[in-house]
Design a protein around this motif. Structure first.
Motif, PDB file in Angstrom:
ATOM      1  N   GLY A   9       4.062   8.209  -0.741  1.00 44.19           N
ATOM      2  CA  GLY A   9       5.184   7.473  -1.306  1.00 44.19           C
ATOM      3  C   GLY A   9       5.744   6.391  -0.398  1.00 44.19           C
ATOM      4  N   GLU A  10       5.260   6.311   0.820  1.00 45.34           N
ATOM      5  CA  GLU A  10       5.720   5.299   1.780  1.00 45.34           C
ATOM      6  C   GLU A  10       5.138   3.938   1.416  1.00 45.34           C
ATOM      7  N   THR A  11       6.001   2.916   1.356  1.00 47.31           N
ATOM      8  CA  THR A  11       5.506   1.564   1.080  1.00 47.31           C
ATOM      9  C   THR A  11       5.208   0.854   2.401  1.00 47.31           C
ATOM     10  N   PHE A  12       4.265  -0.067   2.345  1.00 47.86           N
ATOM     11  CA  PHE A  12       3.898  -0.854   3.517  1.00 47.86           C
ATOM     12  C   PHE A  12       3.353  -2.195   3.057  1.00 47.86           C
ATOM     13  N   THR A  13       3.281  -3.138   3.966  1.00 48.75           N
ATOM     14  CA  THR A  13       2.772  -4.468   3.664  1.00 48.75           C
ATOM     15  C   THR A  13       1.437  -4.644   4.355  1.00 48.75           C
ATOM     16  N   LEU A  14       0.451  -5.140   3.615  1.00 44.14           N
ATOM     17  CA  LEU A  14      -0.905  -5.300   4.123  1.00 44.14           C
ATOM     18  C   LEU A  14      -1.315  -6.769   4.057  1.00 44.14           C
ATOM     19  N   ASN A  15      -1.951  -7.239   5.102  1.00 43.75           N
ATOM     20  CA  ASN A  15      -2.494  -8.595   5.116  1.00 43.75           C
ATOM     21  C   ASN A  15      -3.719  -8.609   4.200  1.00 43.75           C
ATOM     22  N   ALA A  16      -3.620  -9.326   3.084  1.00 44.21           N
ATOM     23  CA  ALA A  16      -4.693  -9.343   2.084  1.00 44.21           C
ATOM     24  C   ALA A  16      -6.002  -9.904   2.631  1.00 44.21           C
ATOM     25  N   PHE A  17      -5.929 -10.716   3.681  1.00 41.63           N
ATOM     26  CA  PHE A  17      -7.144 -11.286   4.256  1.00 41.63           C
ATOM     27  C   PHE A  17      -7.958 -10.245   5.031  1.00 41.63           C
ATOM     28  N   MET A  18      -7.366  -9.094   5.310  1.00 44.84           N
ATOM     29  CA  MET A  18      -8.063  -8.038   6.050  1.00 44.84           C
ATOM     30  C   MET A  18      -8.868  -7.119   5.132  1.00 44.84           C
ATOM     31  N   ILE A  19      -8.733  -7.292   3.818  1.00 44.30           N
ATOM     32  CA  ILE A  19      -9.406  -6.400   2.868  1.00 44.30           C
ATOM     33  C   ILE A  19     -10.868  -6.810   2.698  1.00 44.30           C
ATOM     34  N   GLU A  20     -11.743  -5.843   2.913  1.00 49.45           N
ATOM     35  CA  GLU A  20     -13.178  -6.073   2.709  1.00 49.45           C
ATOM     36  C   GLU A  20     -13.639  -5.506   1.378  1.00 49.45           C
ATOM     37  N   GLN A  21     -13.081  -4.315   1.007  1.00 48.92           N
ATOM     38  CA  GLN A  21     -13.578  -3.629  -0.177  1.00 48.92           C
ATOM     39  C   GLN A  21     -12.471  -2.755  -0.758  1.00 48.92           C
ATOM     40  N   ILE A  22     -12.465  -2.617  -2.090  1.00 52.04           N
ATOM     41  CA  ILE A  22     -11.534  -1.725  -2.788  1.00 52.04           C
ATOM     42  C   ILE A  22     -12.358  -0.831  -3.695  1.00 52.04           C
ATOM     43  N   GLN A  23     -12.090   0.481  -3.632  1.00 54.33           N
ATOM     44  CA  GLN A  23     -12.828   1.435  -4.458  1.00 54.33           C
ATOM     45  C   GLN A  23     -11.848   2.422  -5.084  1.00 54.33           C
ATOM     46  N   SER A  24     -12.202   2.957  -6.248  1.00 51.81           N
ATOM     47  CA  SER A  24     -11.457   4.049  -6.864  1.00 51.81           C
ATOM     48  C   SER A  24     -12.335   5.287  -6.772  1.00 51.81           C
ATOM     49  N   LEU A  25     -11.893   6.259  -5.968  1.00 50.44           N
ATOM     50  CA  LEU A  25     -12.775   7.403  -5.642  1.00 50.44           C
ATOM     51  C   LEU A  25     -12.219   8.792  -5.971  1.00 50.44           C
ATOM     52  N   PRO A  26     -11.358   9.225  -6.758  1.00 55.53           N
ATOM     53  CA  PRO A  26     -10.611   8.495  -7.766  1.00 55.53           C
ATOM     54  C   PRO A  26      -9.376   7.791  -7.198  1.00 55.53           C
ATOM     55  N   ASP A  27      -8.892   8.208  -6.012  1.00 53.98           N
ATOM     56  CA  ASP A  27      -7.769   7.476  -5.419  1.00 53.98           C
ATOM     57  C   ASP A  27      -8.253   6.108  -4.956  1.00 53.98           C
ATOM     58  N   THR A  28      -7.368   5.134  -4.985  1.00 51.15           N
ATOM     59  CA  THR A  28      -7.730   3.783  -4.563  1.00 51.15           C
ATOM     60  C   THR A  28      -7.863   3.772  -3.047  1.00 51.15           C
ATOM     61  N   THR A  29      -9.055   3.433  -2.569  1.00 52.54           N
ATOM     62  CA  THR A  29      -9.349   3.381  -1.149  1.00 52.54           C
ATOM     63  C   THR A  29      -9.675   1.945  -0.774  1.00 52.54           C
ATOM     64  N   ILE A  30      -8.925   1.423   0.209  1.00 49.88           N
ATOM     65  CA  ILE A  30      -9.110   0.052   0.666  1.00 49.88           C
ATOM     66  C   ILE A  30      -9.778   0.101   2.030  1.00 49.88           C
ATOM     67  N   THR A  31     -10.915  -0.566   2.157  1.00 48.67           N
ATOM     68  CA  THR A  31     -11.600  -0.675   3.445  1.00 48.67           C
ATOM     69  C   THR A  31     -11.273  -2.042   4.028  1.00 48.67           C
ATOM     70  N   LEU A  32     -10.801  -2.031   5.279  1.00 46.27           N
ATOM     71  CA  LEU A  32     -10.446  -3.267   5.949  1.00 46.27           C
ATOM     72  C   LEU A  32     -11.635  -3.820   6.723  1.00 46.27           C
ATOM     73  N   THR A  33     -11.547  -5.061   7.131  1.00 48.36           N
ATOM     74  CA  THR A  33     -12.644  -5.704   7.853  1.00 48.36           C
ATOM     75  C   THR A  33     -12.930  -5.032   9.185  1.00 48.36           C
ATOM     76  N   ASN A  34     -11.959  -4.286   9.738  1.00 50.22           N
ATOM     77  CA  ASN A  34     -12.169  -3.584  11.000  1.00 50.22           C
ATOM     78  C   ASN A  34     -12.730  -2.173  10.791  1.00 50.22           C
ATOM     79  N   GLY A  35     -13.012  -1.806   9.511  1.00 49.97           N
ATOM     80  CA  GLY A  35     -13.594  -0.504   9.201  1.00 49.97           C
ATOM     81  C   GLY A  35     -12.582   0.561   8.836  1.00 49.97           C
ATOM     82  N   LYS A  36     -11.308   0.318   9.095  1.00 47.56           N
ATOM     83  CA  LYS A  36     -10.265   1.292   8.767  1.00 47.56           C
ATOM     84  C   LYS A  36     -10.146   1.427   7.260  1.00 47.56           C
TER      85      LYS A  36
END
Length: 70
Positions: A9-36
């Motif tokens: 439930g915690e909100t945060f701000t993410l730099n959209a340029f760091m996003i490499e991939q978005i998947q629904s697994l079923p939760d939405t998982t965002i992979t960043l360019t640094n692998g996180k």
């Protein structure tokens, strides 16, 4: 920058340029360019909409259209 919500439930701000991939697994998982990986409550289509809106806000999205018209 886009605002998202973690599973706890915690909100945060993410730099959209760091996003490499978005998947629904079923939760939405965002992979960043640094692998996180970040798991969020926000569904995949909403994350994509937020990214697109951000790109439009900063003038990145739609540059091709302006160049073609000139």
């Amino acid at each position: 920058m886009i605002e998202l919500t973690r599973l706890n439930g915690e909100t945060f701000t993410l730099n959209a340029f760091m996003i490499e991939q978005i998947q629904s697994l079923p939760d939405t998982t965002i992979t960043l360019t640094n692998g996180k990986k970040i798991v969020v409550q926000t569904n995949e289509s909403e994350v994509i909409r937020k990214i697109t809106d951000y790109y439009q806000l900063i003038g990145l999205f739609g540059i091709e259209e302006k160049q073609v018209k000139e």
